[in-house]
Motif scaffolding. Structure first.
Motif, short mmCIF file in Angstrom:
data_model
loop_
_atom_site.label_atom_id
_atom_site.label_comp_id
_atom_site.label_asym_id
_atom_site.label_seq_id
_atom_site.Cartn_x
_atom_site.Cartn_y
_atom_site.Cartn_z
N VAL A 32 -3.41 -10.46 7.26
CA VAL A 32 -4.63 -9.65 7.29
C VAL A 32 -4.48 -8.55 8.34
N ASP A 33 -4.02 -8.95 9.50
CA ASP A 33 -3.85 -8.02 10.61
C ASP A 33 -2.86 -6.92 10.24
N ARG A 36 -4.26 -4.48 7.64
CA ARG A 36 -5.18 -3.57 8.31
C ARG A 36 -4.42 -2.47 9.06
N SER A 37 -3.39 -2.89 9.76
CA SER A 37 -2.62 -1.94 10.54
C SER A 37 -1.95 -0.90 9.65
N SER A 40 -4.37 1.61 8.26
CA SER A 40 -4.91 2.52 9.29
C SER A 40 -3.88 3.52 9.78
N LEU A 47 -8.26 3.60 6.49
CA LEU A 47 -9.21 2.68 7.14
C LEU A 47 -9.23 2.98 8.64
N LEU A 52 -13.78 -0.33 9.84
CA LEU A 52 -13.65 -1.79 9.81
C LEU A 52 -14.77 -2.45 10.63
N TYR A 70 -10.79 -13.59 11.25
CA TYR A 70 -10.00 -12.91 10.23
C TYR A 70 -10.67 -12.96 8.86
N TRP A 73 -12.66 -9.86 8.94
CA TRP A 73 -11.80 -8.69 8.71
C TRP A 73 -11.49 -8.55 7.22
N MET A 77 -12.62 -5.52 4.92
CA MET A 77 -11.54 -4.66 4.42
C MET A 77 -11.61 -4.55 2.90
N GLN C 39 -6.96 -12.33 0.52
CA GLN C 39 -5.87 -11.67 1.25
C GLN C 39 -4.65 -11.51 0.35
#
Lengths: 108, 96, 222
Positions: A32-33, A36-37, A40, A47, A52, A70, A73, A77, C39
């Motif tokens: 997930v992290d 997102r990264s 972005s 994003l 977010l 998470y 997130w 997202m 996810q």
């Protein structure tokens, strides 16, 4: 008064002792992290941090409290990707069903 | 946009309650503090949050507050401080 | 839970549609949760649409795994042994970090120096902003409701819950990471550490010291 203060904006409210808890991030949390990264970064620019944050705040108080970090997130997202037409509701729904069905077939 | 405040200026946080995303904590609204750092100009999070990535940049500061001003029953030491990053449109001169 | 590898079988699950290896669940025997399924679906769709690639995802996870509090502690130990570096670190941490061949990324990180008179503490009351490029992923307690609520308004009580009791003569400055800056605490060098090497000093600097909830262990205790 309470409508003025948004749910995530909690500095100074009363609470119990801080539990000195931690856990090593699970693989799905890291993914997930990482997603997102990537979304972005300059290459994609899909994003912003504040989008977010806004997405998490707009999940509402109930989800904010029930979901872990998470999960918030991920939920935010997905909503933003749907809003931006990066994903459609139909394809995300079908893909989730596919993932779930595949999981049912996994050897244990 | 030119920064309106300089280090040492006394400012007050606007007592405003917009319904959407902003980065001004509820607890500091209406409180007075002093500018301790000008951090530069940044895109407004209130624009960024709704997908506007190219809105105007706004000056952003670190503002220091006395804890005893922030919390009526503050139990720590009288010299304790809290420092918060705040965007210029949330600040007014403390004297106004 | 503590020792995950990010090779082929455990990190990013296989997304090759021609080879339907079952996706690797996080806990081998428990069904995936709704958000875990989401996810996986989002990742697969983004890869199918070539918005991201599986390779980029793997690399990003490897990169995240490489960022640990060791980075912060190296900067602190250098600052303890080199006053000029300390001044440069406080003035511009990104530039100073390059002296140790460290890239701390685009988000400014302000280094807050503890002194005999001032103790600094970091929190993010609105979400969970954290100096990730120096300390990695934030611990659960940093993201907890109780820490976000109370660190700002009763820092001394919170510190005390971490076993850190400070005299009322010391000023506590709490930094709320509300916007575009991130913060790291530069703790005080412990007494009795004069003869220690920079490397050994770095070993005294824990993540919690650099958030401000703990103090570096004494040289003798290490």
């Amino acid at each position: 008064m309470t409508d003025r203060r948004r749910h995530h904006d909690m500095g100074g409210l009363e609470d119990g002792p801080v539990e000195n808890k931690e856990h090593n991030s699970e693989p799905w949390e890291k993914r997930v992290d990482a997603i997102r990264s990537l979304l972005s970064d300059e290459k994609r620019n899909l994003l912003s941090v504040d989008e977010l944050r806004r997405g998490i705040e707009d999940l509402g108080a109930d989800a904010y409290d029930r979901y872990n970090y998470y999960e918030r997130w991920m939920a935010a997202m997905s909503n933003i990707l749907l809003q931006k037409n990066v994903l459609s509701v139909d394809e995300l729904g079908r893909k989730m069903a596919e993932v779930e069905a595949r999981q049912g077939n996994k050897p244990i | 946009m030119t920064a309106r405040y300089t280090i040492g200026d006394n400012v007050r946080v606007r007592q405003a309650y917009p319904p959407g995303h902003c980065r001004t904590p509820y607890y500091c609204r209406g409180k007075s503090g002093v500018i301790v750092r000008y951090c530069g100009n940044f895109r407004n999070p209130e624009d960024l949050a709704y997908g506007t990535y190219n809105g105007p940049e706004v000056p952003m500061y670190r503002v220091q507050f006395n804890q005893t001003d922030m919390w009526p029953d503050y139990s720590g030491a009288p010299q304790d401080k809290v420092e918060i990053e705040l965007y210029e449109h949330w600040l007014v001169p403390a004297s106004s | 839970m503590s020792d995950h590898h990010h090779g082929h079988s455990h990190g990013v699950y296989d997304v090759d549609p021609l080879h339907h290896h079952p996706p690797q669940p996080d806990l081998e025997d428990t069904p995936l949760t709704h958000h875990q399924i989401m996810q996986m679906a989002v990742a697969e769709l983004l890869i199918e649409k070539e918005i991201i690639s599986a390779e980029e995802l793997r690399k990003e996870i490897d990169f995240m795994d490489s960022i640990t509090p060791v980075r912060g502690s190296k900067l602190v130990a250098r600052a303890w042994t080199d006053n000029g570096f300390k001044d440069r670190l406080i003035a511009d941490s990104k530039a100073a970090a390059t002296e140790l061949d460290m890239d701390i990324g685009p988000i400014p990180i302000l280094v807050m120096e503890n002194t005999p008179q001032v103790h600094n503490l970091i929190v993010c009351t609105l979400c969970s902003c954290y100096p990730r490029m120096l300390l990695g992923i934030p611990p659960d307690w940093y993201k907890s409701r109780s820490y976000r609520r109370r660190a700002i308004s009763e820092p001394r009580k919170v510190l005390s819950e971490f076993g850190t009791d400070l005299s009322n003569d010391v000023q506590i400055k709490v930094h709320d990471s509300t916007a575009d800056m991130r913060y790291m605490v530069l703790p005080m060098r412990p007494e009795g550490s004069d003869d220690m090497s920079e490397e050994d000093l770095a070993g005294l600097v824990t993540r919690d010291c650099m958030i401000g909830v703990a103090l570096p262990g004494s040289a003798s205790a290490s």
